[in-house]
Design a protein around this motif. Structure first.
Motif, short mmCIF file in Angstrom:
data_model
loop_
_atom_site.label_atom_id
_atom_site.label_comp_id
_atom_site.label_asym_id
_atom_site.label_seq_id
_atom_site.Cartn_x
_atom_site.Cartn_y
_atom_site.Cartn_z
N TYR A 1 11.79 13.92 58.16
CA TYR A 1 10.86 13.44 57.14
C TYR A 1 9.57 14.26 57.13
O TYR A 1 8.94 14.47 58.16
CB TYR A 1 10.54 11.98 57.42
N GLY A 2 9.22 14.74 55.92
CA GLY A 2 7.98 15.50 55.76
C GLY A 2 8.07 16.96 56.16
O GLY A 2 7.07 17.67 56.12
N GLN A 3 9.28 17.43 56.51
CA GLN A 3 9.44 18.81 56.98
C GLN A 3 10.17 19.66 55.95
O GLN A 3 10.94 19.16 55.13
CB GLN A 3 10.22 18.84 58.30
N ILE A 4 9.93 20.97 56.01
CA ILE A 4 10.70 21.92 55.22
C ILE A 4 12.07 22.06 55.83
O ILE A 4 12.21 22.33 57.03
CB ILE A 4 9.99 23.29 55.17
N PHE B 1 14.79 13.03 27.70
CA PHE B 1 16.20 13.39 27.58
C PHE B 1 16.87 13.53 28.94
O PHE B 1 18.07 13.76 29.01
CB PHE B 1 16.34 14.68 26.76
N LEU B 2 16.09 13.40 30.01
CA LEU B 2 16.68 13.20 31.32
C LEU B 2 16.91 11.71 31.50
O LEU B 2 16.15 10.90 30.95
CB LEU B 2 15.73 13.69 32.43
N PRO B 3 17.92 11.29 32.25
CA PRO B 3 18.08 9.86 32.51
C PRO B 3 16.87 9.32 33.24
O PRO B 3 16.39 9.92 34.20
CB PRO B 3 19.34 9.79 33.37
N LYS B 4 16.34 8.17 32.77
CA LYS B 4 15.22 7.53 33.45
C LYS B 4 15.77 6.76 34.64
O LYS B 4 16.48 5.76 34.47
CB LYS B 4 14.49 6.58 32.50
N VAL B 5 15.46 7.21 35.83
CA VAL B 5 16.05 6.64 37.02
C VAL B 5 14.98 6.38 38.07
O VAL B 5 13.90 6.96 38.05
CB VAL B 5 17.13 7.59 37.59
N THR B 6 15.29 5.47 38.98
CA THR B 6 14.33 5.09 40.01
C THR B 6 14.98 5.19 41.38
O THR B 6 16.17 5.44 41.50
CB THR B 6 13.84 3.66 39.79
N GLY B 7 14.20 4.97 42.42
CA GLY B 7 14.75 5.00 43.77
C GLY B 7 13.99 5.96 44.66
O GLY B 7 13.12 6.70 44.21
N GLN B 8 14.31 5.93 45.93
CA GLN B 8 13.67 6.78 46.91
C GLN B 8 14.19 8.21 46.80
O GLN B 8 15.39 8.46 46.93
CB GLN B 8 13.94 6.25 48.33
N GLU B 9 13.29 9.15 46.56
CA GLU B 9 13.67 10.56 46.52
C GLU B 9 13.99 11.05 47.94
O GLU B 9 13.30 10.69 48.90
CB GLU B 9 12.57 11.40 45.89
N ASP B 10 15.04 11.84 48.07
CA ASP B 10 15.40 12.42 49.36
C ASP B 10 14.72 13.76 49.58
O ASP B 10 14.42 14.12 50.72
CB ASP B 10 16.92 12.62 49.45
N TYR B 11 14.52 14.50 48.48
CA TYR B 11 13.97 15.85 48.59
C TYR B 11 12.88 16.08 47.56
O TYR B 11 12.87 15.46 46.50
CB TYR B 11 15.08 16.89 48.35
N ILE B 12 11.99 16.98 47.89
CA ILE B 12 11.04 17.51 46.92
C ILE B 12 11.26 19.01 46.86
O ILE B 12 11.17 19.71 47.88
CB ILE B 12 9.58 17.20 47.31
N TYR B 13 11.61 19.50 45.67
CA TYR B 13 11.77 20.93 45.45
C TYR B 13 10.42 21.50 45.03
O TYR B 13 9.87 21.10 44.00
CB TYR B 13 12.81 21.20 44.36
N VAL C 1 11.42 25.79 47.74
CA VAL C 1 11.38 25.20 49.07
C VAL C 1 11.74 23.73 48.99
O VAL C 1 11.22 23.00 48.14
CB VAL C 1 9.97 25.38 49.69
N THR C 2 12.65 23.29 49.87
CA THR C 2 13.05 21.89 49.92
C THR C 2 12.34 21.18 51.06
O THR C 2 12.42 21.61 52.21
CB THR C 2 14.57 21.75 50.12
N VAL C 3 11.64 20.08 50.72
CA VAL C 3 10.98 19.24 51.72
C VAL C 3 11.72 17.91 51.79
O VAL C 3 12.04 17.31 50.76
CB VAL C 3 9.50 19.01 51.35
N ASP C 4 12.01 17.45 53.00
CA ASP C 4 12.66 16.15 53.22
C ASP C 4 11.62 15.05 52.99
O ASP C 4 10.61 14.98 53.70
CB ASP C 4 13.20 16.09 54.65
N SER C 5 11.87 14.19 52.01
CA SER C 5 10.89 13.16 51.66
C SER C 5 11.39 11.74 51.90
O SER C 5 10.75 10.77 51.46
CB SER C 5 10.47 13.31 50.19
N ASN C 6 12.51 11.59 52.58
CA ASN C 6 13.05 10.26 52.86
C ASN C 6 12.52 9.75 54.19
O ASN C 6 12.80 10.35 55.23
CB ASN C 6 14.58 10.28 52.87
N PRO C 7 11.76 8.64 54.20
CA PRO C 7 11.17 8.15 55.44
C PRO C 7 12.19 7.80 56.52
O PRO C 7 11.83 7.74 57.70
CB PRO C 7 10.41 6.88 54.99
#
Length: 416
Positions: free
Chosen positions: A73-76, A33-45, A62-68
């Motif tokens: 990138y890779g930091q809190i 019931f969430l939209p099925k979407v794709t693409g590069q994630e910017d954040y990981i909560y 905590v938000t981690v930057d996940s965009n290369p």
């Protein structure tokens, strides 16, 4: 009701098709019931357990930057604390993706974060402290699963005796309690929930009660009577009626549930924590469901699974040996080990991106069960048929990294 849910799902997909531009990132385990979407994630909560003496000691998102392409990138990049420590565990988006609900297994508090106003910096906007009272005694909100306009929540225990007898609760997206659905007497334990809207079927799995999961693991495993108080079943439900149809006996605490994602794949998977089996749950010709153990995962407490978007692979993390194992499930009745990565001394949650290329893992399970040591989030990606290490985010300054949800810079403009 069946037609209504199908219509809502189709409207969501149509909305995504009309959005255009860069897509929002998502995980394969999200609600249909969430939209099925794709693409590069910017954040990981990352819903994170607080540690006394670390930062302010509170649980936090905590938000981690996940965009290369990002310089961080890779930091809190952000931390949104909540007052106190509540045994932070699982979290999930509402169906409009505006809010992320996160729960505490100890006191049953629920925290609702706004992830739209500033996707890089989620903000706590509401706290529900009445879950136990609202639900008539459910304890330990675990899985937060989006339904149209509602949040479906599994619980792990009850307020009467803190055993594993429990149920599910439904709330409106605004936080108004709707109803409690107790687990059937023949399968009273609860843990995860997943829905297949095409089949009108819902699965629930089983774990143990608060008197076990809030107890030190070393002490628990020495108590023979306590070790008997773990669930051993998956329940098949009529989703729209919320009515149990069949109880599947799967000994050893079947935990996370993952439906196959491709059309006409009428099966799901789970892994058993205590008997360390990867189990297929499949639809038979007569309309009933059956199970088959398809891999022995070793005596190392498998704790999470994630399925590839094309149903070709399943990822299994095991707590005791800190290992990620990847199985080929192109034939769902016979899993084949194809990759194995030693992550650390312990491992817990694993999440895969919807495009099937990126894998993220955290390592905290429960505050009373974790081994001493470092806490982290690790990232891997498929390159030339191999899992390649990308980064480690050190969580030792903020707490114990647990559940992950993906976020995007585009989220704010696309839902407003």
């Amino acid at each position: 009701m069946n037609k209504l849910y199908r219509l809502l799902a189709m409207l969501w997909l149509a909305t995504i098709a009309l959005m255009g531009g860069s897509a929002l990132a998502d995980e394969t385990c999200q609600s249909p019931f969430l939209p099925k979407v794709t693409g590069q994630e910017d954040y990981i909560y990352v819903w994170t357990l607080g540690i006394k003496g670390v930062a302010d000691g509170n649980d936090s998102l905590v938000t981690v930057d996940s965009n290369p392409k990002s310089r961080t990138y890779g930091q809190i990049i952000h931390r949104a604390p909540v007052p106190g420590r509540h045994e932070a565990h699982h979290a999930g988006f509402t169906d409009d993706r505006r809010h992320l609900w996160a729960g505490g297994l100890d006191d049953s508090f629920i925290f609702i974060f706004d992830v739209v106003a500033n996707p890089a910096k989620p903000k706590l906007i509401k706290t529900i402290k009445s879950f136990v009272k609202d639900t008539g005694g459910l304890v330990g909100p675990h899985t937060f699963y989006a339904l149209p306009g509602r949040m479906l929540i599994t619980a792990l225990s009850n307020a009467t005796d803190n055993s594993g007898r429990t149920g599910l609760a439904e709330y409106s997206n605004e936080g108004r309690f709707i109803r409690t659905i107790w687990m059937p007497k023949e399968a009273p334990y609860g843990y995860d929930v997943r829905v297949n809207i095409n089949l009108n079927r819902m699965l629930t799995s089983s774990f143990t009660g608060k008197k076990n999961y809030m107890r030190p693991l070393g002490e628990l495993v020495k108590d023979a009577s306590a070790m008997k108080e773990f669930g051993g079943a998956v329940v098949v439900w009529d989703f729209h009626a919320r009515k149990p149809l069949q109880v599947l006996q799967i000994p050893g605490a079947p935990l996370e549930l993952r439906w196959a994602l491709m059309p006409n794949h009428y099966y799901a998977f789970t892994a058993t924590a205590l008997t360390h089996q990867l189990v297929l749950i499949y639809l038979q010709e007569d309309g009933t469901w059956a199970t088959k153990a398809i891999a022995d995962l070793g005596e190392n407490l498998p704790v999470d699974i994630s399925i590839a978007p094309d149903d070709s692979k399943i990822y299994v993390t095991s707590f005791m040996d800190g290992t990620l194992r990847v199985y080929d499930i192109s034939n769902p009745f016979e899993a084949k080990l194809i990759e194995q990565v030693k992550l650390g001394e312990m491992a817990n949650m694993v999440s895969e991106s919807w495009d099937g290329t990126r894998i993220y893992v955290t390592n905290s399970l429960l505050s009373q069960w974790d081994k001493p040591g470092d806490y982290w989030l690790k990232a891997y990606a498929w390159e030339n048929g191999k899992l390649v290490y990308k980064f480690t985010t050190d969580f030792n300054s903020v707490g114990r990294a647990h559940l992950m949800n993906f976020g995007s810079k585009a989220l704010r403009t696309k839902v407003e």
